[in-house]
Design an enzyme around this catalytic site. Structure first.
Site, short mmCIF file in Angstrom:
data_model
loop_
_atom_site.label_atom_id
_atom_site.label_comp_id
_atom_site.label_asym_id
_atom_site.label_seq_id
_atom_site.Cartn_x
_atom_site.Cartn_y
_atom_site.Cartn_z
N LYS A 269 -6.90 2.20 -20.16
CA LYS A 269 -7.15 2.49 -21.57
C LYS A 269 -5.85 2.34 -22.39
CE LYS A 269 -11.37 3.37 -20.27
NZ LYS A 269 -11.32 3.66 -18.87
N ASP B 286 -6.96 15.29 -16.90
CA ASP B 286 -7.11 13.89 -17.27
C ASP B 286 -6.64 13.76 -18.72
OD1 ASP B 286 -8.05 11.40 -18.19
OD2 ASP B 286 -9.75 11.41 -16.80
N ARG C 253 0.84 -1.21 0.00
CA ARG C 253 0.00 0.00 0.00
C ARG C 253 0.88 1.26 0.00
NH1 ARG C 253 -2.44 1.78 4.34
NH2 ARG C 253 -2.52 -0.27 5.34
N TYR D 196 -15.65 12.85 -18.00
CA TYR D 196 -15.98 11.43 -17.85
C TYR D 196 -17.04 11.28 -16.75
CZ TYR D 196 -15.60 6.65 -16.26
OH TYR D 196 -15.90 5.38 -15.86
#
Ligand code: PLP
Length: 402
Positions: free
Chosen positions: A216, A191, A66, A119
């Site tokens: 993507k 983004d 983490r 988005y």
């Protein structure tokens, strides 16, 4: 027990112990090709002081996944370098990157200026921040710096933009809008999923943080869910990394490894996506069943000039088009393609089509759809890397039915 002690005492241990502590094979006299996968989630130390020191920040020794992991770090350094940033934080998804950045930077009472056509997940996150966490949001169009200037308030903390909008492929005036934010001391987050760092590097245009759905183009093969945030400066990286520990946003090392493997062919894939998308856009524009094509590479696109400056090496692999037959024609088209698939997502090697008004943007009212330029007959296509002639044959036969 240190590695050396463990190896020395190995033959005195019982089988049950030895199989739990196999020798760590080291490559001696050669080196691995590519980044090794460090899937184990924890790391052992020889001294308590060394363990204690490693808790301090993102640059300490690896301790627990983490906090950081060598395979994940390779991905972070690769994408930070491509984007021209100083550091990056990889996350379990694109939404993980966006949520971690926004929650780390925003407090109740802060004001955000965000592009209107974002988005859907980001849109929902901003609405949630406004409703439940006392953050105010003003939406702007994305092509007018004056609109950003007029929206500024003393409590404005963040400007949120996307390089290319979905699904209408409008190109955002990053330099113009970010310059206004910078003069006001407002942090800019972009983004850059649609453009990839090979086509546009928002940090070169003044952005402070760049986020990606690595699901993507970066991953590129539709087999991994991942995200990444890249930072122009070290301090915001530390702050967001610290918050990521609380949110548990870390990416799994195997997902990071798959993303790294996909990244190796990013340049080849992006070139092919761009070439085929431009080719299809031109052919679609000449087809009688199509009333409009939205692709920044076409001279008819409203942002073509801006795209030539901001995306000089290609205009991406996503295009959209309006069908004369409206919603029914869009349904028939998306259900008639054979080589392309009717599926959400984008940026992979396979070509995908979908009908935004009934899927990704179905939560928008008719008025909101109209403002976003999403007509009832609009189809979005994520152009893959198949042969362009095969793709056109597929699109043409589906258009004939629509
Ligand atoms: N940003 C953009 C532009 C996207 O298209 C998406 C997903 O489609 C996301 C962020 C969210 O990414 P993820 O699905 O990896 O969480």
């Amino acid at each position: 027990m240190s590695d050396s002690t463990r190896h020395q005492s190995q033959d005195r241990l019982h089988p049950e112990s030895r199989i739990v502590h196999p020798p760590l094979a080291e490559t001696v006299g050669s080196r691995p090709m590519g980044v090794p996968l460090h899937q184990g989630h924890l790391f052992a130390f020889d001294t308590s002081d060394a363990l204690s020191r490693s808790f301090g920040g993102p640059d300490g020794a690896f301790i627990y996944n983490r906090h950081g992991n060598p395979t994940v770090r390779s991905l972070e350094e690769t994408v930070a370098d491509l984007e021209g940033g100083v550091a990056a934080l990889a996350t379990a998804s694109g939404m993980g990157a966006i949520t971690t950045v926004l929650l780390a930077l925003l407090r109740a009472g802060d004001h955000v200026i965000a592009q209107r056509s974002l988005y859907g997940g980001t849109h929902a996150l901003l609405a949630d921040l406004a409703e439940r966490r006392g953050v105010e949001v003003t939406h702007v169009s994305g092509d007018d710096p004056e609109e950003v200037r007029a929206a500024l308030r003393p409590e404005t903390r963040l400007l949120y933009l996307e390089t290319v909008s979905n699904p209408t492929t409008r190109v955002t005036d990053l330099p113009g809008l970010i310059a206004v934010a910078k003069r006001a001391g407002v942090v800019s987050v972009v983004d850059n999923t649609f453009a990839t760092p090979l086509l546009c590097r928002p940090i070169e245009h003044g952005a402070d943080i760049v986020v990606h759905s690595a699901t993507k183009y970066l991953g590129g093969h539709s087999d991994v869910l991942a995200g990444i945030a890249v930072f122009a400066e070290a301090e915001p990286h530390r702050a967001v990394w610290r918050h990521s520990l609380e949110l548990g946003a870390a990416v799994d090392p195997f997902a990071a490894w798959l993303t790294l493997r996909g990244l190796q062919t990013l340049a080849l894939r992006v070139r092919r996506h761009c070439e085929t998308a431009l080719d299809l856009a031109g052919r679609l524009a000449a087809h009688p069943a199509v009333t409009a094509v939205h692709y920044p590479g076409l001279p008819t696109h409203p942002d073509h000039e801006l795209a030539r400056r901001l995306l000089p090496d290609g205009h991406g692999g996503v295009l959209s088009f309006d069908l004369a037959g409206g919603r029914e024609a869009a349904r028939t088209f998306t259900e008639s393609v054979r080589l392309a698939s009717l599926a959400p997502s984008l940026g992979g090697v396979h070509s995908l089509v979908l009908h935004p008004a009934s899927t990704t943007h179905r939560q928008l009212s008719d008025e909101e759809l109209a403002v976003a330029g999403i007509g009832a007959g609009l189809v979005r296509m994520s152009v893959g890397i198949e042969h362009p002639e095969d793709l056109w044959a597929d699109v043409e036969q589906a258009l004939a039915k629509a």
